[in-house]
Structures are given as structure tokens and as C-alpha cells.
Design an enzyme around this catalytic site. Structure first.
Site, short mmCIF file in Angstrom:
data_model
loop_
_atom_site.label_atom_id
_atom_site.label_comp_id
_atom_site.label_asym_id
_atom_site.label_seq_id
_atom_site.Cartn_x
_atom_site.Cartn_y
_atom_site.Cartn_z
N ASP A 1 61.08 12.35 31.80
CA ASP A 1 61.62 12.81 33.17
C ASP A 1 60.16 13.30 34.34
O ASP A 1 60.62 13.82 34.68
CB ASP A 1 63.14 13.47 33.06
CG ASP A 1 62.92 14.78 32.53
OD1 ASP A 1 61.73 15.18 32.27
OD2 ASP A 1 63.82 15.35 32.37
N ASP B 1 56.73 14.32 29.93
CA ASP B 1 56.59 14.50 28.45
C ASP B 1 57.94 14.48 27.60
O ASP B 1 57.72 12.69 27.46
CB ASP B 1 57.67 15.96 29.44
CG ASP B 1 58.91 15.55 29.58
OD1 ASP B 1 58.69 14.25 30.56
OD2 ASP B 1 59.96 16.77 30.22
N SER C 1 63.70 17.21 25.66
CA SER C 1 62.47 17.02 26.88
C SER C 1 60.88 18.03 26.30
O SER C 1 60.57 17.42 25.80
CB SER C 1 62.70 18.19 28.04
OG SER C 1 61.93 17.55 29.84
N ASP D 1 60.47 13.36 26.86
CA ASP D 1 61.58 12.77 27.02
C ASP D 1 61.23 11.71 28.75
O ASP D 1 62.03 10.35 28.86
CB ASP D 1 62.61 13.16 27.60
CG ASP D 1 63.30 14.00 28.42
OD1 ASP D 1 62.41 14.00 29.08
OD2 ASP D 1 64.35 14.16 28.99
#
Length: 451
Positions: free
Chosen positions: A244, A240, A101, A242
Site C-alpha cells: 500500500d 512494503d 504492512s 502489503d
């Protein structure tokens, strides 16, 4: 949480804590647990972000899945919510995302999604952990036609992009600045916003395996703020690693955090009668100004524990369709089962387009109270019992009396470290400093490790 799984899967420094050996076992044992009730050959999607360790862990994980007869669809670089979306719509047995992340490049992580597109339940994670800790691997070892097969599936990215576009509206005449964090959104955000007819400017779009989240993205929006001002963009959107989560920037270069984003989208849905139970799910970390704005608008709120998985659990159990965190995790359950930065960005732009209002106008309805957070190192045995100490309980009560409802205090233990977090919100910086520092001094005196 268990020994291996935290609130967001298994994480650690790549090749040190999260090794290829562990990735292989997670693939093998995770694939076995998640395919137990399948009548046909199980199908699992695997994706990763742009970290240099991603391909190493991907190869090991896939080998583990293949060893228990799984049909693996390799997605390559894709946003975490893209995996969740594809698992549901392509009727897969499970999905796996390799990412840490917003963490730096040296870290990585592995998280699983069930066939419903949601993160695994605690009991499933514990079942995988039991296999990891077993003295011997006794799972079946198929050979020949019993082994799994590997399918490269680049179409997955195109399908996810097409889905995102269908949730939006024509953005002709709007200029959007994008920061894709040198991460997973770097393969999709540009195309999605061009398909929506926006004019775009992009930074953080040249991943090299080492620069993910490095001075860019939702945790470092400073470059995006400058880009918005330089280009005269209508809004900026920072994802960010990833993709999400989302942090936005208004046309003046000011940050619009997850609280304000949730309010803007929630108010829009509420006015259209589309906000389930007229309620937004948030956490104790949301700003007092956000709560006051919801009250003024007549929107209800449900409070979940900190962590997007707990927000999702509350949404699922009570039938809510909007929730999230101040950090920019926003879950819009009508469209996807997990936080989705690009989806949220599209909905935010849609509200701007349909209302004809600038982002600064929309965000101005939430007056963000100054907030200060101090971490105090304490004895680990005391971090969950701080409120049992009379002096600490008394000083918190005294400060709350002084606030008279125009402020907020939150004292809570860290979930992973021997720390007590003291947070306060108040109308001015001076007042918030006073409240936090006064409480922190008492905590240090009573249970601090430095005494």
C-alpha cells in the site's frame, strides 16, 4: 482510536497478542456488524500477505465469518489495495486484509473495508469493539443452510492486475527495477510491469513466511539502490509488505520519497487540469521543500493529521483526488480508495514516459530540506501539555524567529507511547542539528523522564 482498533486496524504479535481466538471473534463480530443492512446473503473478500501467521489467522477469521452466515471469497495472497478495489467493483459487503504492512514477520494485523472500499468508520469499529468486550456472545448461531459458504477466488488477483495495467501506458524501452519486499506485491508486480512492456529486474520476490520486509522493501531500499545502478534501470520501485506504499529510486540510485512522488504526479495532473481543486492533501510530516515546490507551482495544499486514514478522510470530505504521506502512502482517488503502491508506481512511470524526463529531473523540482527527528521520553501526562510549559514554548518561538521562514519546527506527542517528538527542517545539517538539539535539551530539562 479504540481499545483494539488502531489507525490501521487491529495489530499485534501474531499468536501472542493477535491470536486465532481474537481473529475468530473479529470475523464473527465484524461480519455481523458489516452485514446488518444486507437484504441478500452477505459477501466478504478475505486476503493476506505472505507472513507465516497469515494462514492461521485467515482460517480463524474465515471460521468466524462463516459462523454468522457470510459468503466468504478467499483471495489468498493479494495487496491490500486489491481487496479495496475488488470490494467496490464486485459489490461485496466488506473486505478483510490480514497484514501488518511494513512491520516484521512476527507481527500481523486485521483491517476491514466497508462496501465502498474505504476503511471502517470509527463508529463501526466501536460497534465491533463493544461486541468483543460484551460478557456474552449473543449473536445468532445459524445452522445447516444458514451457515456461510467458502469460495476460493484466485480470479481476484487477475482482475486486480488487469485493472492496474489499464491505468498505465506502454513502457517499452524502459527498464524498471522492482523490490516486492517478499510480500504481497511478489505475486503481481512482475506480471503487471511485463504486461506494460517494461524490461524488469526483481528482488524481494521469494517469500518464505519469515522474510517479509527483512532488509528489503520500502523501509529498506538499499538493495534496490544497488540493483538500479547495477542494471542501469530507469527507475526503481520498492513496495512494503502489503503493497500500500511506494518508495522510488531514480536512475542515479537516489531515493525519491512520498513527498516527491506526490509532487511529480500532482504537477502532471495539475497541468492537464485533472487535479481536483488544484490541491494535494498531505500531513504535517511532509518536508518544507515539498511545500515550497507546491507554492512555486501554484498548487494548493490541505493538511491532514498523520496517518493515511486521515488523509483519505480529508480527501473524501473536500472532494480532492490526490493525497499521501512522505512515507510513500499515496492515494489517487480517481482509481482507488486507499494507498496503492503498484498503482502509484505505474502513474510515476507514466509521467516519466509521457514527459520524456528522467526521474532525477522530475524529482529535482523539490529541494528536500535536511530533517532531524528526536524522540524524548516524558511523563505520559505531560506529552499532550508540553506547549503549556513556558520554557518549552519560549525556546520553540526563539528558534522559529531565528529561522525567519527558512525552516520548520514540529513538536508533537506520540499517539501510542510516552514520547514527545521534536522535528526540525533547515537548509543545512548543521542548522537542523542546532534547532533540534536546543529544543530537545529544554524539553528534557523541563519534563523528561530521565531527570
Amino acid at each position: 482510536m479504540g481499545k483494539y482498533f488502531g489507525t490501521d486496524g487491529v495489530r499485534g504479535e501474531a499468536n501472542v497478542e493477535l491470536t486465532p481466538e481474537l481473529a475468530f471473534k473479529l470475523g464473527r463480530f465484524g461480519g455481523y456488524v458489516l452485514s446488518q443492512h444486507e437484504t441478500e446473503r452477505p459477501k466478504v473478500f478475505v486476503a493476506r500477505d505472505t507472513r507465516i501467521s497469515g494462514e492461521m489467522l485467515e482460517s480463524a477469521l474465515i471460521a468466524g465469518l462463516l459462523s454468522v452466515g457470510i459468503e466468504v471469497y478467499k483471495l489468498g495472497v493479494l495487496a491490500t489495495p486489491g481487496v479495496s478495489y475488488l470490494v467496490r467493483t464486485e459489490k461485496a459487503s466488506a473486505g478483510v486484509m490480514i497484514s501488518a504492512s511494513h512491520n516484521p514477520a512476527l507481527d500481523n494485523g486485521i483491517k476491514f473495508f466497508g462496501n465502498d472500499g474505504f476503511k471502517l468508520a470509527d463508529d463501526q469499529e466501536l460497534e465491533i469493539e463493544a461486541l468483543l468486550d460484551a460478557p456474552e456472545d449473543t449473536l445468532p448461531r445459524p445452522s445447516a443452510e444458514g451457515l456461510g459458504t467458502l469460495v476460493d477466488y484466485p480470479e481476484g488477483l487477475r482482475k486486480y492486475e488487469k485493472f492496474l495495467v489499464t491505468t498505465g501506458t506502454d513502457l517499452s524501452g524502459m527498464t524498471v527495477a522492482l523490490d516486492t519486499a517478499n510480500g504481497a506485491a511478489s505475486v503481481s508486480a512482475r506480471d503487471v510491469f511485463l504486461d506494460l512492456n517494461a524490461e524488469i529486474a526483481v528482488i524481494g520476490e521469494k517469500p518464505n513466511g519469515l522474510n517479509i520486509n527483512d532488509g528489503v522493501g520500502s523501509t529498506h531500499p538499499e538493495q534496490l539502490q544497488e540493483l538500479v545502478k547495477e542494471t542501469g534501470a530507469d527507475l526503481g520501485l520498492a513496495f512494503d509488505g502489503d503493497s500500500d506504499r511506494l518508495i522510488a529510486v531514480d536512475e542515479t540510485g537516489e531515493i525519491v520519497d512520498g513527498d516527491r512522488i506526490m509532487f511529480i504526479i500532482g504537477k502532471y495532473l495539475s497541468e492537464k487540469g485533472l487535479l481536483a481543486h488544484n490541491t494535494i492533501v498531505t500531513t504535517v510530516m511532509s518536508n518544507l521543500g515539498f511545500h515550497k515546490a507546491l507554492d512555486k507551482q501554484g498548487i494548493n495544499k490541505a493538511i491532514a493529521a498523520v496517518g493515511d486514514r486521515y488523509v483519505v478522510e480529508e480527501m473524501r470530505s473536500s472532494g480532492y483526488n490526490l493525497g499521501g504521506e512522505q512515507s510513500g502512502h499515496v492515494i489517487i482517488m480517481d482509481y482507488n480508495t486507499t494507498g496503492d503502491g503498484q498503482l502509484t508506481a505505474i502513474q510515476l512511470a507514466k509521467v516519466m514516459k509521457e514527459t520524456g524526463k528522467s526521474l532525477s529531473e522530475l524529482a529535482a523540482e523539490v529541494t528536500i530540506y535536511p530533517q532531524k527527528l528526536v524522540n524524548i521520553r516524558v511523563e505520559n501526562s505531560m506529552k499532550d501539555r508540553a506547549m503549556e510549559v513556558p520554557a518549552i514554548a519560549n525556546i520553540i518561538a526563539k528558534m522559529e524567529d531565528e529561522m525567519a521562514g527558512n525552516g520548520r519546527i514540529l513538536v508533537r506527542p506520540s499517539g501510542t507511547e510516552p514520547l514527545l517528538r521534536v522535528m526540525a527542517e533547515a537548509p543545512t545539517d548543521a542548522k537542523v542539528d542546532y534547532y533540534v538539539d536546543t529544543i530537545a535539551d529544554v524539553v528534557r530539562t523541563e519534563i523528561g523522564c530521565d531527570n
